[in-house]
Design a protein around this motif. Structure first.
Motif, mmCIF file in Angstrom:
data_model
loop_
_atom_site.group_PDB
_atom_site.id
_atom_site.type_symbol
_atom_site.label_atom_id
_atom_site.label_comp_id
_atom_site.label_asym_id
_atom_site.label_seq_id
_atom_site.Cartn_x
_atom_site.Cartn_y
_atom_site.Cartn_z
ATOM 1 N N LEU A 172 0.852 -1.190 0.000
ATOM 2 C CA LEU A 172 0.000 0.000 0.000
ATOM 3 C C LEU A 172 0.882 1.232 0.000
ATOM 4 O O LEU A 172 1.764 1.377 0.853
ATOM 5 C CB LEU A 172 -0.904 0.001 1.239
ATOM 6 N N THR B 23 -2.097 -0.981 -3.959
ATOM 7 C CA THR B 23 -3.147 -0.023 -3.624
ATOM 8 C C THR B 23 -2.517 1.303 -3.222
ATOM 9 O O THR B 23 -1.347 1.363 -2.858
ATOM 10 C CB THR B 23 -4.041 -0.539 -2.472
ATOM 11 N N TYR C 57 -8.675 6.718 -2.035
ATOM 12 C CA TYR C 57 -8.173 5.398 -1.667
ATOM 13 C C TYR C 57 -8.693 4.379 -2.664
ATOM 14 O O TYR C 57 -9.882 4.329 -2.956
ATOM 15 C CB TYR C 57 -8.667 5.073 -0.250
ATOM 16 N N THR D 248 -7.286 0.918 -5.672
ATOM 17 C CA THR D 248 -6.192 0.157 -6.268
ATOM 18 C C THR D 248 -5.326 1.101 -7.092
ATOM 19 O O THR D 248 -5.735 2.223 -7.424
ATOM 20 C CB THR D 248 -6.725 -0.966 -7.177
ATOM 21 N N HIS E 244 -13.603 2.148 -5.363
ATOM 22 C CA HIS E 244 -12.779 3.365 -5.303
ATOM 23 C C HIS E 244 -13.420 4.331 -4.304
ATOM 24 O O HIS E 244 -14.611 4.610 -4.375
ATOM 25 C CB HIS E 244 -12.738 3.973 -6.710
#
Length: 325
Positions: free
Chosen positions: A38, A225, A237, A239, A313
């Motif tokens: 992430l 992500t 926030y 992928t 999303h």
């Protein structure tokens, strides 16, 4: 979900000083799956390092204080663990590569002993010879010959020091690695080598990684992500494909707009107008409203929720209120 390794829920952190209360992190929510990377992106002062230190429970108190929220690691709420339990967790299950390798190493201990210290802390039954052998193997793993075990930090370059810091972080094969701008002090060539090495070790050990950076290119190469943070809040926030191919938040739009492009012949970089708000006096509405070209009176008066679109999303912006599930 069984594959969720890290689950941060509504985490808020403040720093109380004589100058006032700094709201460093405001209701952050993130999830990280096992083996996933992430990327946490934002400008200086956005709250990236505070979030990382909050996960590790390394917020200096005073002046810092975790005022609300939960951090679940492998199903356990870290906030409810004793300090003794946290010490057992740090280094063994969760490790952190700190921002500046120059200040992360003890100048009066050899680099090998600093790696061995982590190993014997979590594996006290190992003999000195066994723990030294493991430390030497870690040095070799990060590209430093074992014969340099007895050298001191001042005998290494910046890039080599960062490799030692990475060896310390990975010495006990943690499940979660927090890398706080691990290449900030390094030149571009060494940056690429260090990031490639971190990625290789992560894949080899199936380690999950939280990569903190302000470099969108680094995120594109290393993360699955992406979370965009602004003034202590997660504003977008999703992928990697979602965030990079379908930019939603005006701040994310500004970040991408400021990246120089080879195909564009421009004399100046595109900057985001204005400055980030003072964290001791945050506006009551959207924190980005004063810099946003789409802002309305509602944006300045109300704080938008984090809206989730059909594809998962997420974005903190009123413009997507009707599209949200």
């Amino acid at each position: 979900m069984s594959d969720i390794l890290l689950d941060i829920r509504d985490l808020s952190i403040i720093y109380a000083t004589d100058d006032g209360v700094t709201e460093a992190l405001n209701g952050a929510c993130l999830q990280l799956r096992k083996g996933e990377s992430l990327g946490l992106v934002g400008e200086t002062g956005a709250g990236k390092t505070t979030l990382a230190r909050g996960i590790m429970r390394l917020i200096p108190n005073p002046p810092g204080k975790i005022v609300s929220g939960q951090v679940f690691y492998d199903g356990r709420d870290i906030m409810e663990l004793s300090e003794k339990e946290m010490r057992a967790l740090r280094g063994r299950q969760i490790s952190m590569i700190f921002q500046d390798p120059m200040t992360s190493l003890n100048p009066v201990m050899t680099v090998g002993e600093q790696i061995r210290e982590v190993i014997i802390t979590h594996h006290p039954n190992l003999s000195k010879a066994e723990s030294r052998k493991q430390a030497e193997e870690m040095l070799e793993m990060v590209g430093i010959v074992a014969s340099r075990y007895d050298d001191y930090p001042h005998q290494f370059s910046g890039g080599m020091k960062q490799r030692v810091v990475i060896a310390i972080a990975l010495a006990c094969n943690p499940q979660l690695l927090i890398a706080d701008e691990p290449t900030t002090a390094l030149d571009v060539t060494i940056q690429a080598q260090v990031l490639e090495m971190i990625h290789g070790l992560k894949v080899k050990n199936n380690t999950a990684m939280l990569l903190i950076t302000h470099d969108l290119g680094v995120v594109a190469q290393n993360c699955d992500t992406v979370a965009i943070i602004y003034a202590g809040e997660i504003v977008e926030y999703g992928t990697l494909q979602q965030v990079y191919k379908n930019i939603l938040h005006p701040y994310t739009e500004g970040l991408f707009g400021s990246v120089p492009r080879l195909e564009t012949n421009s004399k100046r970089l595109a900057a985001i107008d204005g400055m980030m708000p003072d964290p001791t006096a945050l506006p009551k509405g959207c924190k980005f409203a004063e810099r946003c070209k789409y802002a309305t009176d509602r944006c300045r008066a109300e704080l938008p929720d984090m809206y989730e679109l059909e594809d998962g999303h997420k974005v903190r912006c009123f413009r997507y209120e009707k599209e949200a599930q």
